[in-house]
Design an enzyme around this catalytic site. Sequence first.
Site, PDB file in Angstrom:
ATOM      1  N   ARG A 140      11.664  -3.930   2.988  1.00 49.24           N
ATOM      2  CA  ARG A 140      10.376  -3.348   2.552  1.00 49.24           C
ATOM      3  C   ARG A 140      10.155  -1.978   3.201  1.00 49.24           C
ATOM      4  O   ARG A 140      10.537  -1.757   4.345  1.00 49.24           O
ATOM      5  CB  ARG A 140       9.236  -4.327   2.883  1.00 49.24           C
ATOM      6  CG  ARG A 140       9.347  -5.602   2.065  1.00 49.24           C
ATOM      7  CD  ARG A 140       8.242  -6.575   2.370  1.00 49.24           C
ATOM      8  NE  ARG A 140       6.940  -6.086   1.969  1.00 49.24           N
ATOM      9  CZ  ARG A 140       5.795  -6.689   2.265  1.00 49.24           C
ATOM     10  NH1 ARG A 140       5.819  -7.818   2.964  1.00 49.24           N
ATOM     11  NH2 ARG A 140       4.650  -6.196   1.875  1.00 49.24           N
ATOM     12  N   GLN A 187      -2.669  -1.726   5.228  1.00 45.29           N
ATOM     13  CA  GLN A 187      -1.673  -1.754   6.306  1.00 45.29           C
ATOM     14  C   GLN A 187      -1.418  -0.343   6.833  1.00 45.29           C
ATOM     15  O   GLN A 187      -1.312  -0.133   8.046  1.00 45.29           O
ATOM     16  CB  GLN A 187      -0.378  -2.404   5.817  1.00 45.29           C
ATOM     17  CG  GLN A 187      -0.576  -3.888   5.521  1.00 45.29           C
ATOM     18  CD  GLN A 187       0.668  -4.589   5.044  1.00 45.29           C
ATOM     19  OE1 GLN A 187       1.712  -3.969   4.840  1.00 45.29           O
ATOM     20  NE2 GLN A 187       0.565  -5.889   4.842  1.00 45.29           N
ATOM     21  N   ASP A 335      -3.130  -8.950  -3.932  1.00 43.97           N
ATOM     22  CA  ASP A 335      -2.339 -10.162  -3.682  1.00 43.97           C
ATOM     23  C   ASP A 335      -2.577 -11.251  -4.724  1.00 43.97           C
ATOM     24  O   ASP A 335      -1.898 -12.278  -4.722  1.00 43.97           O
ATOM     25  CB  ASP A 335      -2.658 -10.721  -2.286  1.00 43.97           C
ATOM     26  CG  ASP A 335      -2.159  -9.785  -1.189  1.00 43.97           C
ATOM     27  OD1 ASP A 335      -1.256  -8.977  -1.461  1.00 43.97           O
ATOM     28  OD2 ASP A 335      -2.678  -9.866  -0.059  1.00 43.97           O
ATOM     29  N   LYS A 362       6.276  -5.919  -2.361  1.00 46.31           N
ATOM     30  CA  LYS A 362       5.651  -6.993  -1.563  1.00 46.31           C
ATOM     31  C   LYS A 362       6.760  -7.938  -1.057  1.00 46.31           C
ATOM     32  O   LYS A 362       7.915  -7.556  -1.028  1.00 46.31           O
ATOM     33  CB  LYS A 362       4.604  -7.730  -2.412  1.00 46.31           C
ATOM     34  CG  LYS A 362       3.398  -6.852  -2.760  1.00 46.31           C
ATOM     35  CD  LYS A 362       2.563  -6.563  -1.543  1.00 46.31           C
ATOM     36  CE  LYS A 362       1.367  -5.689  -1.867  1.00 46.31           C
ATOM     37  NZ  LYS A 362       0.703  -5.206  -0.651  1.00 46.31           N
TER      38      LYS A 362
HETATM   39  C1  S3P Z   1      -2.829  -6.603   3.992  1.00 47.10           C
HETATM   40  C2  S3P Z   1      -2.852  -5.553   3.126  1.00 47.10           C
HETATM   41  C3  S3P Z   1      -2.228  -5.573   1.791  1.00 47.10           C
HETATM   42  C4  S3P Z   1      -1.919  -6.995   1.348  1.00 47.10           C
HETATM   43  C5  S3P Z   1      -1.285  -7.798   2.426  1.00 47.10           C
HETATM   44  C6  S3P Z   1      -2.194  -7.887   3.630  1.00 47.10           C
HETATM   45  C7  S3P Z   1      -3.469  -6.472   5.307  1.00 47.10           C
HETATM   46  O1  S3P Z   1      -1.007  -4.860   1.844  1.00 47.10           O
HETATM   47  O2  S3P Z   1      -1.083  -6.963   0.213  1.00 47.10           O
HETATM   48  O3  S3P Z   1      -1.011  -9.112   1.974  1.00 47.10           O
HETATM   49  O4  S3P Z   1      -3.705  -7.482   5.979  1.00 47.10           O
HETATM   50  O5  S3P Z   1      -3.749  -5.327   5.712  1.00 47.10           O
HETATM   51  P1  S3P Z   1      -0.964  -3.263   1.606  1.00 47.10           P
HETATM   52  O6  S3P Z   1      -1.720  -2.631   2.677  1.00 47.10           O
HETATM   53  O7  S3P Z   1       0.503  -2.925   1.667  1.00 47.10           O
HETATM   54  O8  S3P Z   1      -1.536  -3.054   0.246  1.00 47.10           O
END
Ligand code: S3P
Length: 448
Positions: A140, A187, A335, A362
Site C-alpha cells: 500500500r 490517515q 469504508d 485499501k
Molecule cells: C482511517 C481512515 C480511512 C479509512 C481507514 C481508517 C483512519 O483511510 O479508510 O479504514 O482511521 O484514519 P484513508 O485516510 O486512507 O482514507
Amino acid sequence: MPVTFITIQNIENQQNLIINRPKSGLSLQGNLKVPGDKSISHRALMLGAIAQGETTIQGLLIGEDPRSTANCFRAMGAKISELNSEQVTVRGIGLGQLQEPEDILNAGNSGTTMRLMLGLLASHPGVFFIVTGDTSLRSRPMSRVIKPLQQMGASIWGRRGNSLAPLAIQGTALQPIHYYSPIASAQVKSCILLAGLMVEGNTTVTEPALSRDHSERMLQAFGATLSIDPETHSVTIEGRPTLKGQNVIVPGDISSAAFWLVAGAIVPDSELLIENVGVNPTRTGILEALEMMEADIKLENQRVVAGEPVADLRVRYGQLKGCTIAGDLIPRLIDEIPILAVAALFAQGKTVIRDAAELRVKESDRLTAMASQLNRMGGKVQELSDGLEITGGTLLKGSEVESYGDHRIAMSLAVAALNATGTTTISGAQAAAISYPDFITTLQRLCD
Ligand code: S3P
C-alpha cells in the site's frame, strides 16, 4: 431450530464461511452491539501512549488492527494492559519520549497504525525505527505520508523510491509546514498533525474534502490546541503541547454497523436495532447513501458520549432504489462502499459509485474484489476506473467466492450470501477478525 445454516470450515490458517440459505423463512431479528470504532481505538491507544499519566479506554475494539497498534507502542515503552473491551489502561510515556524499539515494528494489516505512527516516529530526534506490515500493507502506498513528512525534514527510506514498507526512519527535529493534501485522507491528515505535535510552531493540513475528524477531537481532549476552518477543510495544530491521559469511551463502529444496516434492509421481514453506534458527521455518509436508496433507518436515543455523537440505529426491510454516490460524500463513507455495492444489487434500477479510486489501495483493490466476486454470484456489476456501476434486481446465486484477505470484502460477501439462492462459500473469511472478530457468531445469532 435455526432457519439458516452457517458453518465454518478451518483449513490450515484459512477459514471458509459456508452460508446455505434456506428456501424460505430467513429474516434477521434482534438487538445487537457492534465492536468499538476502529479509528477511535487506534487513536486512543496512540495518544494514551504519548500522553503523561494514565489513559483508560472503555469499549476498545479487540480486533487484529488495534492489537498491532498496542504491540508497536508497547515496544516503544508504553505500558498497555491486556486488550479487552471492558477497560484498557495505558500508562503514557510523555510527548517526545518514545524509546528506540529493539526490533522491527509490525503494523500487521493496519494502514492506520503505520501511517499515523510514521508521523510520531519521524519527529523523534535521535531515535531509529524500522516498520513493516503484512503482504497487503507492504504493497500500500506510503508516499502519501512520506512526502509531506520529508517536506518537514524527515529522514525515511523504503522500497520503490521510498514509497513502500518496510520503512526505516531516523527520527529528527522537524519544521512546521502548511500541507495541501491532494487526497481527502484522515490517515494523511492525522500523520501530519501527530508529527506537528513535536514541532516548534504551527503545522497546518488542508484537504480537498473533509475526512473523519477523530484525531482532531481526541487531540483536543488530550490537551492539544487546534484551530479548524470548516470552510477550507484546514486544521492547524500548535506544537509541543502537554498531553494528559484521559478516560476515553469508544462508541460502536458505524463501519461495522453498516453490514447489519444493509442486511436488515435487504433480507425480507428483517428488523434490527444496532445499539450505541458512533454517528460522527464525518462518518455518516453511509446513512445518507442508504437514505437516498430509501432504506427504512431511524436514529434513536441520540446523545454525545465522551465527545463523540452516538445513537441507536433501527433498520427495517424495504425495497431500495438505486442512486448516485460521488463527490464529497465519498470520504464520509469510504469504508462502506463494498457493502453499499451489495445493497445496490437489491435496489431497483442502477447505482453509480464514482470518485472512489482510493478503494484500489485499501486492504485489497476493493473495486476489483467486489465487482469480480459479486459477478461470480450472478450480480451485474461493472467496474469503472474510479467506482462501480451496479444494476439491481438480478437473482444472486450461491457460489464460491473469496475475501481477497480483506475484512470488509469477507463481511460484505456474507451479507450478499443471505440473499443468494443455495450455498455460498467465502474463502479467507478469517479476515473479518481485523475489525469484527464476532461477526460470524453475531450473524448466526441474528439468523436463528
Ligand atoms: C482511517 C481512515 C480511512 C479509512 C481507514 C481508517 C483512519 O483511510 O479508510 O479504514 O482511521 O484514519 P484513508 O485516510 O486512507 O482514507
